[in-house]
Structures are given as C-alpha cells and as structure tokens.
Motif scaffolding. Structure first.
Motif, short mmCIF file in Angstrom:
data_model
loop_
_atom_site.label_atom_id
_atom_site.label_comp_id
_atom_site.label_asym_id
_atom_site.label_seq_id
_atom_site.Cartn_x
_atom_site.Cartn_y
_atom_site.Cartn_z
N UNK A 1 0.83 -1.20 0.00
CA UNK A 1 0.00 0.00 0.00
C UNK A 1 0.87 1.25 0.00
N UNK A 2 0.35 2.29 -0.67
CA UNK A 2 1.07 3.57 -0.72
C UNK A 2 0.25 4.67 -0.07
N UNK A 3 -0.60 4.28 0.86
CA UNK A 3 -1.41 5.24 1.59
C UNK A 3 -1.76 4.62 2.93
N UNK A 4 -1.93 5.45 3.96
CA UNK A 4 -2.31 4.92 5.27
C UNK A 4 -3.83 4.85 5.35
N UNK A 5 -4.33 3.78 5.93
CA UNK A 5 -5.78 3.60 6.01
C UNK A 5 -6.17 2.98 7.35
N UNK A 6 -7.27 3.50 7.92
CA UNK A 6 -7.90 2.90 9.08
C UNK A 6 -9.27 2.42 8.64
N UNK A 7 -9.57 1.15 8.87
CA UNK A 7 -10.79 0.54 8.36
C UNK A 7 -11.75 0.23 9.50
N UNK A 8 -13.02 0.61 9.33
CA UNK A 8 -14.04 0.32 10.33
C UNK A 8 -14.98 -0.77 9.84
N UNK A 9 -15.55 -1.51 10.79
CA UNK A 9 -16.49 -2.59 10.53
C UNK A 9 -17.90 -2.10 10.88
N UNK A 10 -18.94 -2.50 10.15
CA UNK A 10 -20.30 -2.15 10.55
C UNK A 10 -20.57 -2.55 12.00
N UNK A 11 -21.21 -1.66 12.76
CA UNK A 11 -21.36 -1.89 14.19
C UNK A 11 -22.14 -3.16 14.52
N UNK A 12 -23.07 -3.55 13.65
CA UNK A 12 -23.84 -4.76 13.91
C UNK A 12 -22.95 -6.01 13.83
N UNK A 13 -21.76 -5.87 13.25
CA UNK A 13 -20.80 -6.98 13.16
C UNK A 13 -19.64 -6.78 14.15
N UNK A 14 -19.95 -6.16 15.29
CA UNK A 14 -18.90 -5.86 16.26
C UNK A 14 -18.19 -7.11 16.76
N UNK A 15 -18.92 -8.23 16.86
CA UNK A 15 -18.28 -9.46 17.35
C UNK A 15 -17.20 -9.93 16.38
N UNK A 16 -17.45 -9.81 15.09
CA UNK A 16 -16.46 -10.17 14.09
C UNK A 16 -15.23 -9.27 14.19
N UNK A 17 -15.49 -7.97 14.38
CA UNK A 17 -14.38 -7.02 14.51
C UNK A 17 -13.54 -7.33 15.75
N UNK A 18 -14.22 -7.63 16.86
CA UNK A 18 -13.50 -7.93 18.09
C UNK A 18 -12.67 -9.21 17.95
N UNK A 19 -13.24 -10.22 17.29
CA UNK A 19 -12.51 -11.48 17.09
C UNK A 19 -11.30 -11.26 16.19
N UNK A 20 -11.46 -10.39 15.19
CA UNK A 20 -10.35 -10.11 14.28
C UNK A 20 -9.20 -9.43 15.02
#
Length: 285
Positions: A1-20
């Motif tokens: 990548x040649x750019x910095x990025x912060x990626x968010x997950x849909x809040x209804x999938x918070x469990x998936x984000x937390x597991x990741x």
C-alpha cells in the motif's frame, strides 16, 4: 500500500471485529483496524435524518432512526466493552442527542481517551454543541456538504434550525474537537474542495457569494488543522502523524500554491505536485 488507512467494521458486526482484533491485533502503520461504524439516522436529502421537530416541508414527519434505538445502544455498549473505537453517523438533532447521551454513559471518566466520533454532526442544537465540547466527543464533518445542502436545506428544516447547520465555528468556539473528511464518493475526495467550502460557505448555485450562514465560516488554518492535526488525534495517532516534526512519519505533500496565501475562491484549484509517505515519493503530478 502507498497510503495509510484505518478501516471500520459495521457496528452490527462488532463481534467479528473484536474477534479479528483478538486474532490479528490492530494491523500496522499502513493498514489498521479495530473500529466500528454505525448509523442511527439517514440524510437530510432523503428526509431520514432524525429530528425533535417535524420537517418544515413535511408536517408531522420527524425523520426516523435507521436502527432500533435500544438495539443500537446495545451494539454501542458491546463494541465499547470489546475495546473497539466508536464512529457513529448522526445528522438530525434527535439522532445527535441520542448518540451523545449514549457516549456519555459509555465513556464515564475515560471518554476523552476513547476518541468517540460522531460522523456528520450536521444539524445539532446549541446544547448539543456545548455537550460535545464538554465530553470531548469529536465532530467528524464533511464541509463540502455545506455548500451542496445549503442550496435547499432551509426548505427541509426552516429558518429557526439553520444557525447551527454545519456549525464549524461554533464547535471550535465552544472548545470542541473538529475533524474533516470528504464523504467520498458522495462528495469530491479532494481536501481542497472541503477547505474551500469551510472557508467560503459559498453554495454551488452561487446564490450565497458571501457565504451560507456566513457566521459559521472558519479560517484556512482552522480547516487545515481539522484535516491534519485533529484527524490524527481522532485515530489516537497524534504522536506519529498530523504534524511535521521530529519523531513522526514523514507524510507530506508539495502543493502548487499555499492555501493560506491565495484568494479563497482559488483554493479549490490547488494541485498536489508530490506526495510522500514516510519519506517515500508515492505520487508526482
């Protein structure tokens, strides 16, 4: 990548984000994650922004929450307890009040450390602007929408609610935190379009050459700060980026003109000649 990025997950999938996050941590300096994005309401154009008072052009209709408020509050609480960063879309004054109240409950004494963000924060009440500053919640706004929506917003919400529409200056005067973005692809990606909008508030139909709700104009320096310093702060990354100084990433651009030195109407024509990420040239005009 040649750019910095912060990626968010849909809040209804918070469990998936937390597991990741538990499995892979939060990424690295180029690609990071660990945040969730949720929608409590919609847009002013579609009349889905959620207000305390009815729409001026549709009596008896107040907009609506896009998710069940009780369920949404649970998602916010669960995501927060999992250590995820909260970024919540709220445009109408009732939607904004709902989110601020929930964030206040979740943050307690640690709220300023959590860097909670309200995305858009377009039509708050004066009380909400004061509360935003008191709590340290960040208003994450997209200034280009002011010169677009400003062509027709009064039809939707009437004159009484206009003074706090896209209230950039009021937020800063109250000591609030203001960060800017584009909302691309809904609006142009270029930050110079956004700086132009924040500084001039001249609507796209040229009907407001002195500025739509001109008392909410801010300076070029304030707009630049919202795109850089506060932007990095909102991601808990102000020690690594946001300003050019020793010990931080050498992320910077070379511009065709200094936006602080050209007439305001020419800001949107500024070009990026070179773009460096961590000292590496990644783009040249």
């Amino acid at each position: 990548m040649k750019i910095r990025a912060f990626v968010s997950t849909p809040i209804e999938s918070w469990e998936m984000a937390a597991a990741n996050v538990e499995k892979h941590d939060r990424g690295n300096d180029l690609l990071s994650y660990g945040g969730v994005k949720g929608f409590i309401d919609g847009s002013l154009g579609a009349r889905t922004a959620w207000f305390h008072d009815a729409y001026s052009d549709e009596p008896g209709y107040y907009g609506l929450p896009l998710n069940d408020p009780k369920q949404f509050a649970t998602w916010m609480s669960n995501a927060n307890e999992a250590g995820l960063e909260l970024s919540i879309h709220a445009l109408g004054d009732k939607g904004i009040d709902f989110v601020l109240d929930r964030m206040e409950e979740l943050g307690k004494n640690e709220l300023r450390q959590k860097r909670f963000r309200i995305e858009h924060f377009q039509h708050p009440s004066e009380d909400a602007i004061r509360k935003l500053a008191e709590l340290g919640v960040i208003a994450s706004m997209q200034p280009y929408h002011a010169i677009d929506d400003g062509q027709w917003a009064e039809e939707r919400i009437g004159p009484k609610r206009l003074p706090t529409a896209y209230a950039f200056k009021s937020i800063l005067e109250q000591g609030g935190l203001l960060t800017f973005g584009s909302d691309w692809p809904v609006a142009p990606l270029s930050p110079f379009e956004g700086i132009y909008a924040a500084v001039t508030r001249s609507t796209l139909d040229n009907a407001n050459p002195q500025g739509w709700i001109a008392e909410q104009k801010i300076s070029v320096e304030q707009a630049l700060t919202a795109y850089t310093v506060t932007n990095s702060y909102s991601l808990n990354d102000e020690l690594k980026r946001g300003t050019l100084e020793k010990g931080k990433f050498a992320d910077f651009v070379v511009l065709s003109h200094d936006p602080r030195a050209v007439p305001a109407n020419l800001i949107r024509e500024i070009k990026v000649l070179k773009h460096y990420i961590n000292g590496e040239l990644v783009y040249e005009y």
